[in-house]
Design a protein around this motif. Structure first.
Motif, short mmCIF file in Angstrom:
data_model
loop_
_atom_site.label_atom_id
_atom_site.label_comp_id
_atom_site.label_asym_id
_atom_site.label_seq_id
_atom_site.Cartn_x
_atom_site.Cartn_y
_atom_site.Cartn_z
N ASP A 166 0.83 -1.20 0.00
CA ASP A 166 0.00 0.00 0.00
C ASP A 166 0.86 1.25 0.00
N GLY A 167 0.44 2.22 -0.80
CA GLY A 167 0.95 3.57 -0.68
C GLY A 167 -0.07 4.42 0.06
N ARG A 168 0.39 5.33 0.94
CA ARG A 168 -0.53 6.12 1.76
C ARG A 168 -0.22 7.61 1.62
N LEU A 169 -1.29 8.41 1.58
CA LEU A 169 -1.16 9.86 1.45
C LEU A 169 -1.99 10.53 2.54
N PRO A 170 -1.35 11.29 3.46
CA PRO A 170 -2.11 11.96 4.53
C PRO A 170 -3.14 12.93 3.96
N VAL A 171 -4.33 12.93 4.57
CA VAL A 171 -5.39 13.84 4.16
C VAL A 171 -6.07 14.40 5.41
N GLY A 172 -6.58 15.62 5.30
CA GLY A 172 -7.34 16.22 6.39
C GLY A 172 -6.47 16.71 7.54
N GLU A 173 -7.13 17.16 8.60
CA GLU A 173 -6.48 17.71 9.78
C GLU A 173 -6.25 16.63 10.82
N VAL A 174 -5.26 16.88 11.70
CA VAL A 174 -5.00 15.98 12.81
C VAL A 174 -6.12 16.13 13.84
N GLU A 175 -6.71 15.02 14.24
CA GLU A 175 -7.78 15.03 15.24
C GLU A 175 -7.50 13.98 16.30
#
Length: 233
Positions: A166-175
């Motif tokens: 898997d390749g992963r790409l961060p999205v959105g804000e840290v919660e």
């Protein structure tokens, strides 16, 4: 008196990991299965029915978690969706089935952007073969001969071995200490199912039936979303 020095702030404290150590993700799976249906196909061909050829469309999903140490645990399943087959006259066959398994394994590569896993799974599988006719018939003929369709089923325990990348790409804000991510990858797996019985009718045994063993492999693309600790590198 000289002013007191201003305390220095560690830049890493802006997004602390805290006690967030594991990650998890859910993925949709679409691919192809290459099943050994030779025992069933021999009997279909001998009776004048169309054989089921490879590959067979595979649709499913998975949910997995990965600990900081790299231990992988999850569950995944999929359905086999082959095309229907022609038979003598107006007869048609429809083969359906699928599997579900619990997975345990290890992550060989586990970074913020890449994940390579090897897992072993244990679960179950099922297959059903329905035979019916598309031919229009008078109502009285149905009353006189109601046996105009049959469904044969088989199933049992399943063992499997799966490799995933898997390749992963961060999205959105840290919660709450977690960073969301989008994931895109591939799966390749080997399947072996030991049947609890051969092909059977719903209310009776089908004697002298072909083998109900599930043997084969699959390859699929996966896409989904998950969450990882915000400070994970």
């Amino acid at each position: 008196m000289p002013p007191s020095p201003t305390p220095q702030t560690d830049p890493c404290e802006c997004a602390p990991r805290g006690d967030k150590e594991g990650e998890g993700a859910g993925r949709f799976l679409l691919g192809a299965a290459f099943l050994d249906l030779s025992s069933l196909n021999d009997r279909l061909r001998a009776a004048g029915y169309e054989e089921y050829e490879r590959p067979i469309t595979l649709i499913g999903g998975e949910a997995r978690g990965v600990t900081e140490s790299g231990f992988v645990a999850g569950i995944h399943g999929a359905a086999f969706i082959p095309p229907s087959g022609d038979g003598p006259g107006a007869a048609r066959t429809r083969l359906r089935g699928g599997f579900i398994a619990l997975d345990l394994g290890m992550a060989l590569i586990h970074t913020r952007s890449l994940l390579l896993t090897v897992t072993a799974g244990l679960g179950g599988y099922g297959l059903s073969l329905s035979i019916d006719s598309d031919e229009d018939v008078p109502f009285d003929d149905v009353l006189a001969d109601p046996a105009r369709g049959s469904e044969l089923t088989t199933g049992g325990f399943l063992g499997m071995l799966t490799v995933g990348f898997d390749g992963r790409l961060p999205v959105g804000e840290v919660e709450e200490g977690y960073q969301g991510f989008f994931t895109l990858g591939v799966r390749a797996g080997a399947l072996y199912g030991a049947p609890l019985s051969d092909w059977n009718l719903p209310e009776a045994d089908a004697t002298d039936a072909p083998s109900g063993t599930l043997l084969g492999a699959y390859a699929a693309a996966v896409v989904g979303f998950g969450g990882m600790p915000a400070g994970f590198e």
